[in-house]
Motif scaffolding. Sequence first.
Motif, PDB file in Angstrom:
ATOM      1  N   THR A 217       0.850  -1.014   0.003  1.00  0.00           N
ATOM      2  CA  THR A 217      -0.105  -0.081   0.012  1.00  0.00           C
ATOM      3  C   THR A 217       0.815   1.278  -0.043  1.00  0.00           C
ATOM      4  O   THR A 217       0.338   2.330  -0.355  1.00  0.00           O
ATOM      5  CB  THR A 217      -0.878  -0.004   1.186  1.00  0.00           C
ATOM      6  N   ILE A 218       2.077   1.036   0.337  1.00  0.00           N
ATOM      7  CA  ILE A 218       3.071   2.277   0.474  1.00  0.00           C
ATOM      8  C   ILE A 218       3.736   2.285  -0.746  1.00  0.00           C
ATOM      9  O   ILE A 218       3.733   3.066  -1.659  1.00  0.00           O
ATOM     10  CB  ILE A 218       4.099   2.267   1.374  1.00  0.00           C
ATOM     11  N   ASP A 219       4.711   1.172  -1.284  1.00  0.00           N
ATOM     12  CA  ASP A 219       5.510   1.314  -2.427  1.00  0.00           C
ATOM     13  C   ASP A 219       4.570   1.330  -3.762  1.00  0.00           C
ATOM     14  O   ASP A 219       5.042   2.035  -4.491  1.00  0.00           O
ATOM     15  CB  ASP A 219       6.450  -0.117  -2.524  1.00  0.00           C
ATOM     16  N   THR A 220       3.884   0.487  -3.825  1.00  0.00           N
ATOM     17  CA  THR A 220       2.757   0.614  -5.055  1.00  0.00           C
ATOM     18  C   THR A 220       2.000   1.688  -5.174  1.00  0.00           C
ATOM     19  O   THR A 220       1.839   2.325  -6.319  1.00  0.00           O
ATOM     20  CB  THR A 220       2.150  -0.449  -5.340  1.00  0.00           C
ATOM     21  N   PHE A 221       1.216   2.030  -3.942  1.00  0.00           N
ATOM     22  CA  PHE A 221      -0.044   3.147  -3.989  1.00  0.00           C
ATOM     23  C   PHE A 221       0.624   4.503  -3.855  1.00  0.00           C
ATOM     24  O   PHE A 221       0.355   5.223  -4.405  1.00  0.00           O
ATOM     25  CB  PHE A 221      -1.088   2.525  -3.232  1.00  0.00           C
ATOM     26  N   ASN A 222       1.256   4.464  -2.677  1.00  0.00           N
ATOM     27  CA  ASN A 222       1.725   5.776  -2.319  1.00  0.00           C
ATOM     28  C   ASN A 222       3.119   5.883  -1.736  1.00  0.00           C
ATOM     29  O   ASN A 222       3.462   5.756  -0.489  1.00  0.00           O
ATOM     30  CB  ASN A 222       0.683   6.291  -0.978  1.00  0.00           C
ATOM     31  N   VAL A 459      -0.527   2.876 -11.595  1.00  0.00           N
ATOM     32  CA  VAL A 459      -0.766   3.073 -10.239  1.00  0.00           C
ATOM     33  C   VAL A 459      -2.162   4.123 -10.194  1.00  0.00           C
ATOM     34  O   VAL A 459      -3.238   3.872  -9.489  1.00  0.00           O
ATOM     35  CB  VAL A 459       0.222   3.722  -9.228  1.00  0.00           C
ATOM     36  N   LEU A 460      -2.093   5.284 -11.025  1.00  0.00           N
ATOM     37  CA  LEU A 460      -2.867   6.163 -11.173  1.00  0.00           C
ATOM     38  C   LEU A 460      -4.435   5.766 -11.565  1.00  0.00           C
ATOM     39  O   LEU A 460      -5.340   6.186 -11.059  1.00  0.00           O
ATOM     40  CB  LEU A 460      -2.638   7.447 -12.024  1.00  0.00           C
ATOM     41  N   ALA A 461      -4.291   4.745 -12.678  1.00  0.00           N
ATOM     42  CA  ALA A 461      -5.365   4.156 -13.050  1.00  0.00           C
ATOM     43  C   ALA A 461      -6.205   3.580 -11.996  1.00  0.00           C
ATOM     44  O   ALA A 461      -7.425   3.385 -11.650  1.00  0.00           O
ATOM     45  CB  ALA A 461      -5.193   3.391 -14.160  1.00  0.00           C
ATOM     46  N   LEU A 462      -5.456   2.622 -11.220  1.00  0.00           N
ATOM     47  CA  LEU A 462      -6.074   1.870 -10.182  1.00  0.00           C
ATOM     48  C   LEU A 462      -6.510   2.670  -9.013  1.00  0.00           C
ATOM     49  O   LEU A 462      -7.728   2.440  -8.559  1.00  0.00           O
ATOM     50  CB  LEU A 462      -4.847   1.114  -9.534  1.00  0.00           C
ATOM     51  N   LEU A 524       1.029  -5.601  -9.605  1.00  0.00           N
ATOM     52  CA  LEU A 524       0.500  -4.552 -10.214  1.00  0.00           C
ATOM     53  C   LEU A 524       0.160  -4.783 -11.595  1.00  0.00           C
ATOM     54  O   LEU A 524      -1.263  -4.742 -11.953  1.00  0.00           O
ATOM     55  CB  LEU A 524       1.632  -3.242 -10.270  1.00  0.00           C
ATOM     56  N   ASN A 525       0.991  -5.643 -12.303  1.00  0.00           N
ATOM     57  CA  ASN A 525       0.639  -5.945 -13.832  1.00  0.00           C
ATOM     58  C   ASN A 525      -0.766  -7.040 -14.167  1.00  0.00           C
ATOM     59  O   ASN A 525      -1.549  -6.582 -14.945  1.00  0.00           O
ATOM     60  CB  ASN A 525       1.798  -6.478 -14.524  1.00  0.00           C
ATOM     61  N   LEU A 526      -0.801  -7.719 -13.057  1.00  0.00           N
ATOM     62  CA  LEU A 526      -1.669  -8.802 -13.081  1.00  0.00           C
ATOM     63  C   LEU A 526      -3.053  -8.069 -12.831  1.00  0.00           C
ATOM     64  O   LEU A 526      -3.814  -8.176 -13.527  1.00  0.00           O
ATOM     65  CB  LEU A 526      -1.346  -9.852 -12.030  1.00  0.00           C
ATOM     66  N   VAL A 527      -2.967  -7.488 -11.636  1.00  0.00           N
ATOM     67  CA  VAL A 527      -4.014  -6.803 -11.277  1.00  0.00           C
ATOM     68  C   VAL A 527      -4.811  -5.708 -12.307  1.00  0.00           C
ATOM     69  O   VAL A 527      -5.953  -5.729 -12.526  1.00  0.00           O
ATOM     70  CB  VAL A 527      -3.921  -5.895  -9.916  1.00  0.00           C
ATOM     71  N   CYS A 531      -8.286  -5.739 -14.336  1.00  0.00           N
ATOM     72  CA  CYS A 531      -9.166  -4.576 -14.164  1.00  0.00           C
ATOM     73  C   CYS A 531      -9.334  -3.865 -15.724  1.00  0.00           C
ATOM     74  O   CYS A 531     -10.502  -3.541 -15.852  1.00  0.00           O
ATOM     75  CB  CYS A 531      -8.680  -3.368 -13.220  1.00  0.00           C
ATOM     76  N   ASP A 532      -8.429  -4.186 -16.490  1.00  0.00           N
ATOM     77  CA  ASP A 532      -8.688  -3.744 -17.738  1.00  0.00           C
ATOM     78  C   ASP A 532      -9.559  -4.521 -18.748  1.00  0.00           C
ATOM     79  O   ASP A 532     -10.043  -4.187 -19.795  1.00  0.00           O
ATOM     80  CB  ASP A 532      -7.225  -3.387 -18.421  1.00  0.00           C
TER      81      ASP A 532
END
Length: 581
Positions: A217-222, A459-462, A524-527, A531-532
Amino acid sequence: MTKGIVSGVVANMVTLRVDGPVLQGEICYITTGGDRLMAEVIKVVGQDVYVQVFESTRGLKVGAEAEFTGHMLEIQLGPGMLSHNYDGLQNDLDKMEGVFLKRGEYTEALDGERLWDFEPLVKEGDKVQASDWLGKVEENHQPLKIMAPFQMKGTATVKSIVAKGQYKIHDTIAVLTDEQGNDIKVDMVQHWPVKFAMTNYRENPRPFKLLETGVRTIDTFNPIVEGGTGFIPGPFGTGKTVLQHAISKQAEADIVIIAACGERANEVVEIFTEFPELVDPHTGRKLMERTIIIANTSNMPVAAREASVYTAMTMAEYYRSMGLRVLLMADSTSRWAQALREMSNRMEELPGPDAFPMDLGALISNFYGRAGYVYLNNGEVGSVTFLGTVSPAGGNLKEPVTENTKKVARCFYALEQDRADKKRYPAVNPIDSYSKYLEYPEFAEYIKEHINEEWIPKVLALKTRMQRGKEIAEQINILGDDGVPVEYHVTFWKSEVIDYVILQQDAFDEVDAVTPLARQEEILNLVTRICDKEDYKFDTFLQVIDYFKKMINLCKQMNYSLYQSEQYYDYVSQVENLLNS
Ligand SMILES: Nc1ncnc2c1ncn2[C@@H]1O[C@H](COP(=O)(O)OP(=O)(O)OP(=O)(O)O)[C@@H](O)[C@H]1O
Ligand SMILES: [Mg+2]
């Protein structure tokens, strides 16, 4: 030296009548019943001086005598601090019985007898300035530098430097000649007043290098960066301490300093017992080797609590001057602010909002301002990354400590009661939390170069999907499952995938607790692909729920599997199959 006589006592605040000059912030010792109590000057009005005593003032009487020292609250900096536990005044907690010092007892912070393998880095005739590296010693596999005195003015010439060999910290390792021709003997110990920022660097640019914490939640998201600042506000029991400990165990830092400030005594004892056992995931060595713990529990006097965060920061700056990456954590800065409030109230100062001192904002901002990524005078880099927790009373994020911290800290990890109640740990709210570094072009450049170009856009898209998912959840709540189109359910469940697979992480599972960056990239790529994908074919919302629950379950199993193990790839292919079905 100036002397004083006690003329009044209000808890830890003591007034003295003095016979000479006194500095703001000067340290004095008050003698009572055989004990010498350390105190700091906080206000001077003519001959009346207000001091805060760092210990219990029990039994202290009007008429007791005090002696001033001529210097401010300062600490000793040198080899031998790593893996130690100190209190806010740098007393070595391992040198006494039990967890608490007896009143009036102060211990030596550094071991004067230990021998260090010293290696010179300068030679006779070299020109040096304050903080320049004169030599190095190794402590717990960390290359430490022995530096020219921090307070030295101008340029000095190396008159002599000892040969490679074993020396004690108080041995003279070099003699420098200053611009006036005076000789300065240099040993391995520096002194620094804790309330002053060390500015012994050439430049302090905006930080841009990702600091890997292993927390998704830190490294990937914020993301937080080397030399960056962040804070973790959260109501009681929402996971501030667990999150901070996870970061301090896993972060890619050379040195970790933990200021346990005003936390409950049992939590502090927990760190003392837990930390020495832990193994550094990066080096395989004991985590405690690179860690210093500064512990002040809430049963210690407030003044010592106030000092502890400054002591911790000063140590951090010291290691930064050696070109190291330092991570500093304070838990909790609210208790520090409460200490400031108590002192300010006892001095009967005009109170600011919620009775905090008027200059609370400035104090917080100055403190966070001491963190940073710096270019040292010799061109090397060092950093102090600071993360503080805030415990807002009743979870109210409008209270002064949270508001003032929000103005200065660049990352905001808001822990939410609702998420904690649902056991969605870490309970960092995905919508309100942010990292300003995501907006820095320097950071984007760094990520492009070191990870890949699509990382930040993904990340921004998620994040947008999380926001959309929340809106739809509210609509479903109002209109009912049947009241919205099936696609709405798909959008909502996509946000649940992001939540369960990226954001939620079990701090107590050996594998899931730490996610290396390469693994985060795969997730991240998988999720993003899940989602896409637009061509899902569902007839009813129940099919949607069924499908995504299966997907989430597989992804979670994958998260719990050892990275790149057979089991891991097995779950990856099951996810692929489901995705393509
Ligand atoms: N990432 C996590 N994974 C699993 N459990 C967690 C996680 N974070 C928190 N918890 C649970 O929440 C409990 C409370 O967490 P913690 O002590 O960190 O809260 P806190 O916000 O520091 O509380 P206080 O305000 O009392 O200091 C933990 O004991 C643990 O059971
Ligand atoms: Mg806590």
